[in-house]
Design an enzyme around this catalytic site. Structure first.
Site, mmCIF file in Angstrom:
data_model
loop_
_atom_site.group_PDB
_atom_site.id
_atom_site.type_symbol
_atom_site.label_atom_id
_atom_site.label_comp_id
_atom_site.label_asym_id
_atom_site.label_seq_id
_atom_site.Cartn_x
_atom_site.Cartn_y
_atom_site.Cartn_z
ATOM 1 N N ARG A 80 -9.413 12.099 -8.349
ATOM 2 C CA ARG A 80 -8.940 11.687 -9.755
ATOM 3 C C ARG A 80 -9.993 12.092 -10.799
ATOM 4 N NH1 ARG A 80 -5.102 6.599 -7.691
ATOM 5 N NH2 ARG A 80 -3.331 7.744 -7.647
ATOM 6 N N LYS A 118 10.317 2.823 1.715
ATOM 7 C CA LYS A 118 11.164 2.052 1.009
ATOM 8 C C LYS A 118 12.365 3.000 0.327
ATOM 9 C CE LYS A 118 9.294 -2.103 -0.576
ATOM 10 N NZ LYS A 118 8.654 -2.795 -1.668
ATOM 11 N N GLY A 167 0.410 9.470 -2.599
ATOM 12 C CA GLY A 167 -0.951 9.896 -2.121
ATOM 13 C C GLY A 167 -0.685 9.989 -0.715
ATOM 14 N N GLY A 221 4.243 7.460 -8.240
ATOM 15 C CA GLY A 221 5.076 6.690 -8.738
ATOM 16 C C GLY A 221 5.770 7.245 -10.121
#
Ligand code: AMP
Length: 396
Positions: free
Chosen positions: A36, A199, A353, A376
């Site tokens: 990052r 999920k 990730g 996300g």
């Protein structure tokens, strides 16, 4: 209308606030993966090359609004200095006199400023107006390079932009928007999305928005079990979201109505426990002998099926592992899929990730068109949501 870019700003002699996503993984104060930091180097270097003084700000972890040295950005300052080859003045707070001192120091040293963790102040996440103004007051211009934080309306992402006439995207943000917009607006076909992970609820909105655009939707990971159970297939103790069965049925019907091929596993690895030493076996997906075992990875027939569905794809979006890939015995499906995605002749976008680390581990990262730094955020963007951090930037 295109979003304003750092390339549209006059940077010479300006103090430039750069919001980055330096939320790196740390183990005992040591950075275990600096991807990052590297991802925003081009933006910082660009600002320096054009004569700006970069004032860099980020969040790290979840310190929940109070200073907590477990989440200090100090180790990031050290790493940034190494990578940049310029002095980094670290401000031990993101607002107040500490910032002025660091800015003076950086100006003298021809370097950059890195502010302490924004989330040491609760006002960051609550998008407090006064805090946003305080952040803005130290700079002449604003650039957001933190695509990974663009889905959150926080002070350094949203509130702050109201204090600058031309809030702009950094080079990384610009690149993310370019690839993801292209996929949303004009994908080459066949267009295939692969969704995995735990999920369904996180991904329902994405699925709903993308169904109208996709040719194929491949589902793996624990998510698949909610779909399988909704079709009456025995799932044993596999991870199922029981309150999403109806939703899964609706998506299945919607996919059929829109002519989208919805691919589910045909075989899987089942185990008695999520543990490296637990006994496991490959069985067909509808094999009732699953009993009270749970499914933890896709099986070899599914790997072959998914590979075949990707062979002629021209656009692929992948987010989420095919199984409990943290355990080697259950990582085969995710690793095989990484290989299949790398083999695609077309635009490939990998986000999240887990999928990114699978791609890297397989040594295939340089064969992916775009690795999205925001898991996300990229999902929400593909789900058709206008991200507050993007909406807050100016247009050309
Ligand atoms: P997510 O955050 O939703 O992308 O989910 C990622 C997590 O899903 C990883 O930690 C995986 O171990 C987990 N996962 C994937 N497949 C399964 C499965 N079949 N059963 C339980 N967990 C799974």
């Amino acid at each position: 209308m295109a979003t304003l870019s750092i390339r549209d700003l006059h940077l010479h002699g300006r103090r430039l606030f750069i919001r980055v996503d330096f939320n790196v993984p740390l183990k005992n104060g040591v950075i275990t993966d600096d991807t990052r930091i590297r991802a925003s180097l081009a933006t910082i270097q660009f600002a320096l090359d054009w004569g700006a003084l970069p004032i860099i700000a980020s969040h790290l972890g979840r310190p929940k609004g109070t200073p907590n040295m477990a989440y200090t950005l100090r180790p990031v300052a050290v790493r940034l200095q190494e990578l940049l080859g310029r002095p980094v003045s670290f401000a031990p707070d993101c607002v107040g006199p500490a910032v002025d001192t660091a800015v003076d120091e950086a100006r003298r040293a021809n370097g950059v400023v890195l502010l302490e963790n924004l989330r040491f102040h609760a006002e960051e996440e609550s998008n407090d107006e006064a805090f946003a103004k305080q952040l803005a007051d130290v700079a002449d211009d604003y650039v957001n390079d933190a695509f990974g934080a663009a889905h959150r309306a926080h002070a350094s992402v949203e509130g702050i932009t109201h204090h600058f006439p031309k809030p702009a995207a950094g080079l990384l943000m610009e690149q993310e928007l370019k690839y993801l917009s292209h996929v949303l607006e004009a994908p080459e076909r066949p267009f295939v999305a692969i969704l995995g992970g735990a999920k369904v609820s996180d991904k329902i909105e994405v699925i709903e928005n993308m169904l109208g655009k996709l040719d194929r939707l491949i589902i793996g990971g624990a998510m698949a079990y909610t779909f399988l159970k909704s079709r009456g297939i025995p799932t044993g103790r596999s991870l199922v979201e029981d309150d999403k069965l109806e939703e899964a049925r609706r998506i299945t019907a919607d996919a059929a109505a829109k002519g989208v091929e919805l691919a589910l596993p045909v075989d899987h690895i089942v185990t008695t426990a999520i543990a490296a030493d637990a006994p496991h076996a490959v069985i067909a997906i509808d094999d009732a002998s699953i009993g009270d075992r749970m499914g933890v990875d896709i099986g070899p027939l599914t790997i072959a099926k998914y590979d075949a569905l990707l062979k002629d794809a021209r656009t692929v979006v992948w987010n989420g592992p095919m199984g409990v890939f943290e355990i080697a015995a259950f990582a085969g499906g995710t690793n095989a899929l990484a290989q299949s995605v790398a083999n695609v002749h077309g635009t490939t976008i990998v986000g999240g990730g887990d999928s990114i680390s699978a791609i890297k581990k397989s040594g295939m990262a340089d064969r992916i068109t775009h690795i999205s730094t925001g898991g996300g955020a990229s999902l929400e963007f593909l789900g058709g949501r206008v991200l507050p951090g993007v909406a807050a930037l100016g247009n050309k």
